[in-house]
Scaffold this motif. Structure first.
Motif, short mmCIF file in Angstrom:
data_model
loop_
_atom_site.label_atom_id
_atom_site.label_comp_id
_atom_site.label_asym_id
_atom_site.label_seq_id
_atom_site.Cartn_x
_atom_site.Cartn_y
_atom_site.Cartn_z
N LEU A 1 40.20 65.40 53.64
CA LEU A 1 40.58 65.20 52.24
C LEU A 1 41.60 64.06 52.13
CD1 LEU A 1 40.97 68.92 51.10
CD2 LEU A 1 39.08 67.36 50.59
N GLY A 2 41.33 63.15 51.18
CA GLY A 2 42.22 62.01 50.98
C GLY A 2 42.04 60.92 52.01
N LYS A 3 41.14 61.10 52.98
CA LYS A 3 40.97 60.12 54.05
C LYS A 3 39.52 59.67 54.24
CE LYS A 3 44.81 62.25 56.57
NZ LYS A 3 45.23 63.02 57.77
N ARG A 4 38.58 60.62 54.14
CA ARG A 4 37.19 60.27 54.47
C ARG A 4 36.21 60.76 53.41
NH1 ARG A 4 35.51 62.54 59.70
NH2 ARG A 4 37.17 64.12 59.54
N VAL A 5 36.66 60.87 52.18
CA VAL A 5 35.78 61.19 51.06
C VAL A 5 35.39 59.87 50.41
CG1 VAL A 5 35.55 62.41 48.87
CG2 VAL A 5 36.93 63.40 50.72
N TYR A 6 34.08 59.66 50.17
CA TYR A 6 33.61 58.35 49.73
C TYR A 6 32.98 58.37 48.34
CZ TYR A 6 34.74 56.54 54.30
OH TYR A 6 35.42 56.15 55.44
N THR A 7 33.43 59.28 47.49
CA THR A 7 33.07 59.19 46.08
C THR A 7 33.85 58.03 45.46
OG1 THR A 7 34.81 60.77 45.57
CG2 THR A 7 32.59 61.66 45.89
N LYS A 8 33.54 57.70 44.21
CA LYS A 8 34.18 56.55 43.59
C LYS A 8 35.70 56.71 43.50
CE LYS A 8 30.25 54.90 40.85
NZ LYS A 8 29.73 54.63 39.48
N ASP A 9 36.17 57.91 43.19
CA ASP A 9 37.61 58.11 43.06
C ASP A 9 38.24 58.69 44.33
OD1 ASP A 9 36.68 60.68 43.03
OD2 ASP A 9 37.46 61.21 41.05
N LYS A 10 37.42 58.78 45.41
CA LYS A 10 37.88 59.28 46.71
C LYS A 10 38.29 60.75 46.67
CE LYS A 10 37.33 55.11 48.21
NZ LYS A 10 36.09 54.78 48.98
N MET B 1 28.80 65.36 46.15
CA MET B 1 30.17 65.90 46.22
C MET B 1 31.12 65.03 47.04
SD MET B 1 29.69 70.02 46.62
CE MET B 1 31.49 70.26 46.48
N TYR B 2 30.60 64.48 48.15
CA TYR B 2 31.49 63.78 49.10
C TYR B 2 31.21 62.29 49.22
CZ TYR B 2 31.78 68.68 50.58
OH TYR B 2 31.92 70.05 50.61
N GLY B 3 30.11 61.82 48.62
CA GLY B 3 29.81 60.39 48.64
C GLY B 3 28.87 59.95 49.73
N ARG C 1 46.07 71.99 45.84
CA ARG C 1 45.13 71.24 46.69
C ARG C 1 43.99 70.66 45.86
NH1 ARG C 1 45.13 71.18 52.21
NH2 ARG C 1 43.14 70.99 53.34
N VAL C 2 43.53 71.45 44.89
CA VAL C 2 42.45 70.98 44.03
C VAL C 2 42.90 69.78 43.21
CG1 VAL C 2 40.98 71.59 42.07
CG2 VAL C 2 41.32 73.23 43.92
N SER C 3 44.07 69.85 42.62
CA SER C 3 44.57 68.75 41.78
C SER C 3 44.72 67.46 42.57
CB SER C 3 45.92 69.13 41.15
OG SER C 3 45.78 70.25 40.31
N GLU C 4 45.15 67.58 43.81
CA GLU C 4 45.40 66.38 44.62
C GLU C 4 44.12 65.75 45.16
OE1 GLU C 4 48.03 64.97 48.55
OE2 GLU C 4 47.99 67.10 47.93
#
Length: 741
Positions: free
Chosen positions: A563-572, A156-158, A254-257
């Motif tokens: 969110l938007g800062k420290r998520v390390y999936t491929k698309d962040k 989920m988070y990378g 929030r989900v869309s972003e």
């Protein structure tokens, strides 16, 4: 100076913190000479605020047991005899050389137990030793109780160590599923004095609701409890998400972003309304809908779960659903919801960059993926017993006791006895040590300097972020040594340098030449190494931190910091519908049908007492008080009466894997159809003077091992929600660790 004055001068009070569990309670320790006289809670501690449990306050009684390992031993003629460190290191090193030369690097295995994880240096050097050998044959206790959370987090988070936690200090609705923190403390997150925090949530007008097959000690303090059928948590979460969507609780902006996979996950849950799942969970649709309503109305809410969910057979998918709910409701990365902490460094970013804990390897048996660079413990016996390339022929067990804590212990014992080499590093003899070729004595937590373990230190998993250092309270006895130094010596003797680096190996060997413990044993300078770690992370020196006797407060947690800062999936973005989990969800109809049996057998869950901790606190009389020296089959009186069982009667409990005999005790707080048996018992073969005389039985014999018994997503064995048959015993045969004597 008079003799009396000299004696008084030897008395002193030091400050430290407990390292038995995540709470890390601040402690004051009264010491005379080299002996701990008493331990008290540190009333002025910046975070734990004068709290500690009986285990922490009486741990010195356990560590000073005459059973403590003090010298290396070797099994000769079926008995362990004392040998020198030089002989032990030399012979073990020679055997490692021979086995790797003849059978390859993966023939050397290691099992890392929970006790290893609550220190900083121990797991680092254990990993360094295995990486020096070049072996991937790593196993850990995580696949018994929590690897579902790591596996899901990576999807989920990378990164597996990205573990959102409830903002306990600010939440206004906390729903606890399959956890009993009042007794076992909070898993992963440091929450000292859980009872106090639960009461404070209620005091400010919030709600704490416990969903559990038993009205636990936590539920009694929370005041709100919902019974659930063991092992059906996944369907509870699916219906919760379905109802959340029905009540308009999805934060679409929030989900869309910040998230992907919304459509897929909502389509998945649409097939599981509360009216449908009530038949398996036992939770009426109206009750579940009220839970969702309470969750949505609160100004900050969180779902939290622990081992009751983790070990129930569907831990990965259940935790996935929980995390999705917290995320899509807008509570992830929100004050009062769930937060992602920051440690003394950005360890998650560092781990992703360096490839830590994310090896892509598959096991020889079953083709299981590694989780946190370790394979499932449930296949360890088969990896030893199954011939072929990569067969494990040597095993190092460090800080653990798998013959009590793992599924199908009887099979694992047979496997261990087949090994060419079994080495145990521990502070006590135990069931695993009893079959080991070599047993190496280690220092206990009061004998070593330390920092908080990796979760609070590097990930900020703390209710109130702080930092603390402790020096050793007392010196080692006999020839006890710290694990880091042992692995340096073993690497040298094996001719396989730590981490595969000759430079690193030589550096640590040089450090050891100029540093000795009080008992004369060569050692790495632990305080200096911990200080170097702090400095590398931009913190103050270890000795300076020691002057903050009650802990040093760090900056508090922040919302909108993940969110938007420290998520390390491929698309962040947070992946709400990871491919592996969505594929596993294709089996949901089959799992549901299995739970719809008209004549359900009993389901067995675990239970813990405040004095006990896994398998290693039964060797003091104080910790056994009130237990009668055994564990029990706890039953709802209604169920017991149907079987004509009375308190104290012996009952036989069976699964398809094994049968155990155990005395009965009534527990009205259990859901009918549910029974409970505490784990961690069965010490008859341990060699311990007190625990060895107990009559408890190893409940994990009832669980199965092997490829068909393991969650393919997380590698976890199913250790709770087991289907069991119960009958009055037909004899008075004694119990033993292996079931029926």
């Amino acid at each position: 100076m008079s003799f009396r004055v000299m004696i008084d001068a030897m008395k002193r009070t030091e400050h430290t913190f407990c390292r038995i569990c995540e709470s890390l309670c601040g402690l004051e320790v009264d010491i005379e000479g080299d002996r701990v006289l008493a331990i008290r809670p540190d009333q002025d501690h910046v975070a734990t605020d004068g709290f500690s449990c009986v285990k922490g306050l009486k741990q010195h009684e356990m560590y000073t047991s005459p059973d403590r390992l003090k010298y290396p031993t070797k099994k000769v003629g079926g008995k362990h005899v004392r040998i020198s460190w030089e002989q032990a290191i030399r012979e073990i090193g020679q055997k490692v050389k021979g086995i790797t030369a003849d059978f390859g690097k993966n023939a050397i295995g290691m099992y890392v137990g929970t006790a290893a994880g609550f220190g900083v240096l121990h797991p680092v050097f254990a990993q360094g030793f295995m990486e020096g050998i070049g072996s991937d044959s790593m196993f850990s206790s995580a696949t018994q109780d929590c690897s579902n959370k790591f596996s899901t987090a990576r999807h989920m988070y990378g990164f597996p160590f990205t573990q959102p936690f409830p903002d306990i200090l600010n939440t206004n609705c906390l729903i606890i599923v399959g956890a009993n923190p009042v007794i076992s403390k909070w898993s992963f997150l440091q929450v000292p004095n859980p009872s106090k925090h639960i009461r404070e949530i209620k005091k400010r007008g919030g709600r704490v609701i416990v969903v559990d097959p038993r009205r636990t000690e936590t539920a009694k303090i929370a005041g709100e409890h919902v019974f659930i059928e063991p092992g059906t948590d996944l369907f509870f979460y699916l219906s919760f998400l379905h109802e959340l969507n029905q009540q308009g609780g999805i934060r679409t902006d929030r989900v869309s972003e910040h998230m992907s996979g919304r459509e897929e996950i909502l389509e998945l849950c649409s097939a599981w309304p509360a009216e449908k799942t009530a038949g398996v969970t036992g939770i009426e649709a109206s009750v579940l809908k009220e839970l969702v309503e309470a969750y949505l109305k609160a100004d900050g809410a969180a779902l939290y779960s622990s081992t009751g969910v983790n070990m129930g057979g569907q831990g990965a998918m259940s935790f996935w659903m929980q995390e999705v709910i917290n995320a899509v409701s807008g509570n992830l990365d929100r004050r009062g919801g769930t937060l992602v902490g920051r440690g003394i460094m950005d360890f998650i970013r560092f781990g992703v960059k360096k490839g830590l804990l994310i090896k892509d390897r598959k096991s020889r048996i079953g083709g299981f993926n590694m989780v946190n660079d370790a394979f499932p413990g449930g296949i360890m016996a088969d990896e030893i017993l199954t011939p072929g390339e990569g067969q494990i022929r040597a095993m190092f067990v460090t800080g653990g006791n798998p013959l009590i804590t793992m599924a199908d212990s009887k099979k694992l014992k047979k496997a261990f006895e087949k090994l060419d080499l079994l080495v145990c590093l521990d502070i006590f003899p135990n069931e695993t040590c009893s079959v080991a070729d070599y047993v190496l004595p280690c220092t206990d937590p009061l004998q070593r300097p330390d920092l908080p373990f990796i979760f609070p230190l590097m990930l900020g998993l703390q209710t109130k972020p702080y930092l603390q250092a402790t020096k050793a309270m007392v010196p080692p006895e006999g020839e006890q040594r710290d694990e880091g130094s042992i692995y340096i010596e073993l690497a040298k003797s094996s001719g396989l340098p730590l981490w595969g680096s000759k430079v690193a190996q030589k550096f640590f060997e040089t450090l050891m030449k100029f540093n000795r413990l009080d008992n004369g044993q060569s050692s790495i300078p632990q305080e200096s190494m911990l200080s170097a770690l702090l400095l590398l992370c931009g913190q103050q020196r270890f000795k300076k931190l020691l002057r903050s006797r009650h802990g040093y407060l760090r900056e508090g947690h922040k919302e909108n910091d993940f969110l938007g800062k420290r998520v390390y999936t491929k698309d962040k973005k947070v992946d709400l519908a990871p491919r592996a989990l969505m594929q596993a969800a294709e089996n949901l109809p089959e799992l549901f049908d299995q739970e719809l049996q008209p004549d359900r057998p009993f389901k067995m869950i675990t239970k813990r007492a405040v004095q006990t901790h896994n398998s290693w606190t039964h060797n003091t009389e104080r910790m056994l008080q009130g237990s009668d020296g055994t564990n029990y089959l706890y039953m709802n009186p209604q169920d017991a009466q149907k079987l004509k069982l009375n308190p104290g009667d012996l009952a036989d409990v069976s699964t398809i894997h094994a049968r155990i005999r155990i005395p009965v005790k009534f527990l009205p707080e259990l859901k009918t159809g549910t029974v409970a048996i505490p784990h961690g018992w069965g010490h008859q073969d341990s060699g311990l003077s007190i625990a060895g005389k107990t009559r408890g039985v190893n409940v994990n014999l009832l669980a199965g091992s092997g490829t068909g018994q393991i969650d393919p997503l997380s590698g976890m064995s199913k250790l709770t929600a087991l289907q069991v048959s119960i009958s009055p015993s037909e004899g008075e045969q004694a119990m033993s660790w292996s079931g029926i004597a």
